[in-house]
Scaffold this motif. Sequence first.
Motif, PDB file in Angstrom:
ATOM      1  N   SER A  58     100.334 -17.169  11.184  1.00  0.00           N
ATOM      2  CA  SER A  58      99.234 -16.837  12.086  1.00  0.00           C
ATOM      3  C   SER A  58      98.374 -18.060  12.403  1.00  0.00           C
ATOM      4  O   SER A  58      97.594 -18.027  13.351  1.00  0.00           O
ATOM      5  N   ASP A  59      98.530 -19.147  11.628  1.00  0.00           N
ATOM      6  CA  ASP A  59      97.797 -20.373  11.913  1.00  0.00           C
ATOM      7  C   ASP A  59      98.289 -21.059  13.188  1.00  0.00           C
ATOM      8  O   ASP A  59      97.584 -21.864  13.773  1.00  0.00           O
ATOM      9  N   ASP A  60      99.513 -20.716  13.647  1.00  0.00           N
ATOM     10  CA  ASP A  60     100.051 -21.312  14.863  1.00  0.00           C
ATOM     11  C   ASP A  60     101.088 -20.366  15.499  1.00  0.00           C
ATOM     12  O   ASP A  60     102.292 -20.599  15.430  1.00  0.00           O
ATOM     13  N   PRO A  61     100.610 -19.296  16.141  1.00  0.00           N
ATOM     14  CA  PRO A  61     101.520 -18.307  16.736  1.00  0.00           C
ATOM     15  C   PRO A  61     102.506 -18.910  17.741  1.00  0.00           C
ATOM     16  O   PRO A  61     103.634 -18.445  17.846  1.00  0.00           O
ATOM     17  N   HIS A  62     102.090 -19.937  18.463  1.00  0.00           N
ATOM     18  CA  HIS A  62     102.973 -20.555  19.446  1.00  0.00           C
ATOM     19  C   HIS A  62     104.241 -21.077  18.777  1.00  0.00           C
ATOM     20  O   HIS A  62     105.350 -20.845  19.242  1.00  0.00           O
ATOM     21  N   ARG A  63     104.110 -21.776  17.660  1.00  0.00           N
ATOM     22  CA  ARG A  63     105.275 -22.294  16.930  1.00  0.00           C
ATOM     23  C   ARG A  63     106.184 -21.159  16.465  1.00  0.00           C
ATOM     24  O   ARG A  63     107.403 -21.230  16.595  1.00  0.00           O
ATOM     25  N   VAL A  64     105.584 -20.131  15.895  1.00  0.00           N
ATOM     26  CA  VAL A  64     106.364 -18.998  15.378  1.00  0.00           C
ATOM     27  C   VAL A  64     107.149 -18.328  16.494  1.00  0.00           C
ATOM     28  O   VAL A  64     108.358 -18.095  16.376  1.00  0.00           O
ATOM     29  N   LEU A  65     106.473 -18.024  17.575  1.00  0.00           N
ATOM     30  CA  LEU A  65     107.114 -17.305  18.669  1.00  0.00           C
ATOM     31  C   LEU A  65     108.153 -18.165  19.389  1.00  0.00           C
ATOM     32  O   LEU A  65     109.169 -17.647  19.853  1.00  0.00           O
ATOM     33  N   MET A  66     107.930 -19.462  19.455  1.00  0.00           N
ATOM     34  CA  MET A  66     108.941 -20.370  20.012  1.00  0.00           C
ATOM     35  C   MET A  66     110.200 -20.338  19.145  1.00  0.00           C
ATOM     36  O   MET A  66     111.315 -20.274  19.663  1.00  0.00           O
ATOM     37  N   ALA A  67     110.030 -20.394  17.825  1.00  0.00           N
ATOM     38  CA  ALA A  67     111.167 -20.376  16.904  1.00  0.00           C
ATOM     39  C   ALA A  67     111.956 -19.081  17.050  1.00  0.00           C
ATOM     40  O   ALA A  67     113.195 -19.098  17.126  1.00  0.00           O
ATOM     41  N   LEU A  68     111.271 -17.962  17.102  1.00  0.00           N
ATOM     42  CA  LEU A  68     111.935 -16.666  17.231  1.00  0.00           C
ATOM     43  C   LEU A  68     112.640 -16.542  18.579  1.00  0.00           C
ATOM     44  O   LEU A  68     113.768 -16.043  18.654  1.00  0.00           O
ATOM     45  N   SER A  69     111.992 -17.018  19.616  1.00  0.00           N
ATOM     46  CA  SER A  69     112.583 -16.982  20.949  1.00  0.00           C
ATOM     47  C   SER A  69     113.832 -17.866  21.015  1.00  0.00           C
ATOM     48  O   SER A  69     114.856 -17.468  21.577  1.00  0.00           O
ATOM     49  N   LEU A  70     113.753 -19.048  20.419  1.00  0.00           N
ATOM     50  CA  LEU A  70     114.905 -19.942  20.398  1.00  0.00           C
ATOM     51  C   LEU A  70     116.056 -19.319  19.610  1.00  0.00           C
ATOM     52  O   LEU A  70     117.212 -19.424  20.005  1.00  0.00           O
ATOM     53  N   ALA A  71     115.744 -18.677  18.502  1.00  0.00           N
ATOM     54  CA  ALA A  71     116.779 -18.015  17.699  1.00  0.00           C
ATOM     55  C   ALA A  71     117.516 -16.972  18.521  1.00  0.00           C
ATOM     56  O   ALA A  71     118.749 -16.886  18.481  1.00  0.00           O
ATOM     57  N   GLU A  72     116.773 -16.200  19.275  1.00  0.00           N
ATOM     58  CA  GLU A  72     117.377 -15.170  20.134  1.00  0.00           C
ATOM     59  C   GLU A  72     118.300 -15.808  21.166  1.00  0.00           C
ATOM     60  O   GLU A  72     119.447 -15.385  21.341  1.00  0.00           O
ATOM     61  N   LYS A  73     117.808 -16.831  21.839  1.00  0.00           N
ATOM     62  CA  LYS A  73     118.598 -17.501  22.879  1.00  0.00           C
ATOM     63  C   LYS A  73     119.852 -18.141  22.286  1.00  0.00           C
ATOM     64  O   LYS A  73     120.950 -17.993  22.815  1.00  0.00           O
ATOM     65  N   MET A  74     119.724 -18.852  21.181  1.00  0.00           N
ATOM     66  CA  MET A  74     120.861 -19.546  20.571  1.00  0.00           C
ATOM     67  C   MET A  74     121.893 -18.571  20.016  1.00  0.00           C
ATOM     68  O   MET A  74     123.078 -18.872  19.983  1.00  0.00           O
ATOM     69  N   SER A  75     121.455 -17.402  19.587  1.00  0.00           N
ATOM     70  CA  SER A  75     122.373 -16.438  18.971  1.00  0.00           C
ATOM     71  C   SER A  75     123.380 -15.879  19.969  1.00  0.00           C
ATOM     72  O   SER A  75     124.350 -15.238  19.573  1.00  0.00           O
ATOM     73  N   GLU A  76     123.164 -16.125  21.241  1.00  0.00           N
ATOM     74  CA  GLU A  76     124.105 -15.642  22.254  1.00  0.00           C
ATOM     75  C   GLU A  76     125.485 -16.261  22.082  1.00  0.00           C
ATOM     76  O   GLU A  76     126.488 -15.612  22.360  1.00  0.00           O
ATOM     77  N   ASP A  77     125.527 -17.529  21.611  1.00  0.00           N
ATOM     78  CA  ASP A  77     126.832 -18.176  21.447  1.00  0.00           C
ATOM     79  C   ASP A  77     126.922 -19.118  20.242  1.00  0.00           C
ATOM     80  O   ASP A  77     127.873 -19.859  20.104  1.00  0.00           O
ATOM     81  N   LYS A  78     125.945 -19.064  19.355  1.00  0.00           N
ATOM     82  CA  LYS A  78     125.945 -19.881  18.145  1.00  0.00           C
ATOM     83  C   LYS A  78     125.587 -19.002  16.946  1.00  0.00           C
ATOM     84  O   LYS A  78     124.944 -17.975  17.086  1.00  0.00           O
TER      85      LYS A  78
END
Length: 131
Positions: free
Chosen positions: A26-46
């Motif tokens: 919660s100290d940096d929601p932008h970092r957390v949400l970027m990481a989760l979003s990237l995980a979703e995108k990368m999981s499509e083919d990695k």
Amino acid sequence: CNQQKTDLSEKEIVSDGIFIHVSHGSDDPHRVLMALSLAEKMSEDKDVILYFDIKGIEVLLKDAPDLSFAHFTSSKEQVQKLLDKGITVMACPGCLKAAGKTPEDLREGVMVADKEKFFNFTSGRILSIDY
């Protein structure tokens, strides 16, 4: 004379993996949400694995705040979507202990980190990204 087969259909398909390390909460929601979003995108083919430590473990607790920022999907929704896809989400056991938490405090589907999982989640190269 043994002839080596070169048929691509008979070769093992090697998949690369993405190791995403999240040390903020919660100290940096932008970092957390970027990481989760990237995980979703990368999981499509990695292959993807997420590892949360330091302040990041608070995102994985049953009573975690639902983080939001800008246009990103909220943290609870993103974590659930990743878990539903079968993506490994791990919390550092030492960081849980330092925060006064136990594995029972983690939301369903999140596991305590196991060092063997770091190497066995993919058969190819491992790219590491830190948030």
